[in-house]
Write a protein that holds these residues in place. Structure first.
Motif, PDB file in Angstrom:
ATOM      1  N   LYS A  15       0.822  -1.205   0.000  1.00 23.53           N
ATOM      2  CA  LYS A  15       0.000   0.000   0.000  1.00 23.53           C
ATOM      3  C   LYS A  15       0.860   1.261   0.000  1.00 23.53           C
ATOM      4  O   LYS A  15       0.368   2.345  -0.250  1.00 23.53           O
ATOM      5  N   GLU A  16       2.137   1.118   0.296  1.00 22.85           N
ATOM      6  CA  GLU A  16       3.033   2.272   0.305  1.00 22.85           C
ATOM      7  C   GLU A  16       3.085   2.886  -1.084  1.00 22.85           C
ATOM      8  O   GLU A  16       3.154   2.188  -2.077  1.00 22.85           O
ATOM      9  N   LYS A  17       3.045   4.215  -1.140  1.00 18.97           N
ATOM     10  CA  LYS A  17       3.047   4.888  -2.432  1.00 18.97           C
ATOM     11  C   LYS A  17       4.381   4.677  -3.130  1.00 18.97           C
ATOM     12  O   LYS A  17       5.426   4.913  -2.580  1.00 18.97           O
ATOM     13  N   ARG A  18       4.326   4.203  -4.349  1.00 22.17           N
ATOM     14  CA  ARG A  18       5.517   3.952  -5.161  1.00 22.17           C
ATOM     15  C   ARG A  18       5.680   5.092  -6.157  1.00 22.17           C
ATOM     16  O   ARG A  18       4.703   5.698  -6.585  1.00 22.17           O
ATOM     17  N   HIS A  19       6.903   5.368  -6.518  1.00 21.64           N
ATOM     18  CA  HIS A  19       7.196   6.412  -7.491  1.00 21.64           C
ATOM     19  C   HIS A  19       7.975   5.794  -8.643  1.00 21.64           C
ATOM     20  O   HIS A  19       8.723   4.848  -8.448  1.00 21.64           O
ATOM     21  N   ARG A  20       7.811   6.342  -9.828  1.00 18.19           N
ATOM     22  CA  ARG A  20       8.525   5.845 -10.999  1.00 18.19           C
ATOM     23  C   ARG A  20       9.428   6.936 -11.541  1.00 18.19           C
ATOM     24  O   ARG A  20       9.086   8.111 -11.501  1.00 18.19           O
ATOM     25  N   THR A  21      10.548   6.537 -12.055  1.00 21.26           N
ATOM     26  CA  THR A  21      11.455   7.444 -12.734  1.00 21.26           C
ATOM     27  C   THR A  21      12.104   6.678 -13.874  1.00 21.26           C
ATOM     28  O   THR A  21      12.132   5.446 -13.854  1.00 21.26           O
ATOM     29  N   THR A  22      12.585   7.390 -14.858  1.00 21.52           N
ATOM     30  CA  THR A  22      13.185   6.772 -16.033  1.00 21.52           C
ATOM     31  C   THR A  22      14.661   7.137 -16.098  1.00 21.52           C
ATOM     32  O   THR A  22      15.030   8.283 -15.836  1.00 21.52           O
ATOM     33  N   VAL A  23      15.483   6.184 -16.472  1.00 14.15           N
ATOM     34  CA  VAL A  23      16.915   6.429 -16.618  1.00 14.15           C
ATOM     35  C   VAL A  23      17.141   7.140 -17.943  1.00 14.15           C
ATOM     36  O   VAL A  23      16.649   6.710 -18.985  1.00 14.15           O
ATOM     37  N   SER A  24      17.898   8.257 -17.905  1.00 13.66           N
ATOM     38  CA  SER A  24      18.181   9.020 -19.122  1.00 13.66           C
ATOM     39  C   SER A  24      19.276   8.337 -19.934  1.00 13.66           C
ATOM     40  O   SER A  24      19.878   7.358 -19.493  1.00 13.66           O
ATOM     41  N   GLU A  25      19.569   8.877 -21.109  1.00 13.92           N
ATOM     42  CA  GLU A  25      20.630   8.333 -21.958  1.00 13.92           C
ATOM     43  C   GLU A  25      21.990   8.413 -21.284  1.00 13.92           C
ATOM     44  O   GLU A  25      22.886   7.630 -21.565  1.00 13.92           O
ATOM     45  N   LYS A  26      22.152   9.384 -20.370  1.00 14.64           N
ATOM     46  CA  LYS A  26      23.416   9.544 -19.643  1.00 14.64           C
ATOM     47  C   LYS A  26      23.461   8.690 -18.372  1.00 14.64           C
ATOM     48  O   LYS A  26      24.415   8.763 -17.613  1.00 14.64           O
ATOM     49  N   GLY A  27      22.419   7.912 -18.126  1.00 14.05           N
ATOM     50  CA  GLY A  27      22.382   7.062 -16.941  1.00 14.05           C
ATOM     51  C   GLY A  27      21.906   7.794 -15.698  1.00 14.05           C
ATOM     52  O   GLY A  27      22.078   7.322 -14.581  1.00 14.05           O
ATOM     53  N   GLN A  28      21.276   8.945 -15.858  1.00 11.69           N
ATOM     54  CA  GLN A  28      20.805   9.742 -14.738  1.00 11.69           C
ATOM     55  C   GLN A  28      19.336   9.458 -14.453  1.00 11.69           C
ATOM     56  O   GLN A  28      18.588   9.087 -15.347  1.00 11.69           O
ATOM     57  N   ILE A  29      18.956   9.654 -13.183  1.00  9.21           N
ATOM     58  CA  ILE A  29      17.546   9.552 -12.805  1.00  9.21           C
ATOM     59  C   ILE A  29      17.153  10.818 -12.055  1.00  9.21           C
ATOM     60  O   ILE A  29      18.001  11.516 -11.515  1.00  9.21           O
ATOM     61  N   THR A  30      15.865  11.080 -12.036  1.00  8.78           N
ATOM     62  CA  THR A  30      15.335  12.196 -11.269  1.00  8.78           C
ATOM     63  C   THR A  30      14.567  11.611 -10.096  1.00  8.78           C
ATOM     64  O   THR A  30      13.702  10.756 -10.284  1.00  8.78           O
ATOM     65  N   ILE A  31      14.892  12.060  -8.887  1.00  6.99           N
ATOM     66  CA  ILE A  31      14.166  11.614  -7.704  1.00  6.99           C
ATOM     67  C   ILE A  31      12.903  12.463  -7.622  1.00  6.99           C
ATOM     68  O   ILE A  31      12.987  13.692  -7.596  1.00  6.99           O
ATOM     69  N   PRO A  32      11.726  11.840  -7.585  1.00  5.92           N
ATOM     70  CA  PRO A  32      10.480  12.605  -7.549  1.00  5.92           C
ATOM     71  C   PRO A  32      10.457  13.594  -6.376  1.00  5.92           C
ATOM     72  O   PRO A  32      10.987  13.329  -5.302  1.00  5.92           O
ATOM     73  N   LYS A  33       9.838  14.750  -6.619  1.00  2.90           N
ATOM     74  CA  LYS A  33       9.793  15.838  -5.640  1.00  2.90           C
ATOM     75  C   LYS A  33       9.231  15.384  -4.303  1.00  2.90           C
ATOM     76  O   LYS A  33       9.745  15.749  -3.245  1.00  2.90           O
TER      77      LYS A  33
END
Length: 91
Positions: A15-33
């Motif tokens: 039930k814990e809220k999950r967040h999704r992020t996508t890996v960029s071409e440079k291998g970077q991710i954005t941590i959701p706000k």
């Protein structure tokens, strides 16, 4: 789901809220706000990242006291030792 980290065991409910992020071409991710705000992650925060049993784990590093790096680097007025300075100002 159970994650083991040192002596601590963490249980994550479905039930814990999950967040999704996508890996960029440079291998970077954005941590959701929402996660950044919840965890106190600000610009300059250091995260230690590791692979644990096929999962990506990140842990926020403790902030070092910024004054510790300056300890002992100050100069006394007139030079000399600390004991001599204290004796002079106490007189």
């Amino acid at each position: 789901m159970v994650y083991y980290q040192g002596k601590n065991t963490y249980f994550l409910s479905m039930k814990e809220k999950r967040h999704r992020t996508t890996v960029s071409e440079k291998g970077q991710i954005t941590i959701p706000k929402a996660l950044r705000e919840t965890l106190g992650i600000r610009p300059g925060t250091v995260l230690e990242v590791a692979a644990v049993r096929g999962n990506l784990m990140a842990q926020k590093q403790e902030v070092e006291d910024p004054l510790l790096k300056w300890r002992g680097r100050g100069r006394l007025p007139g030079g000399g030792s600390v004991d001599a300075y204290l004796a002079r100002i106490r007189e």
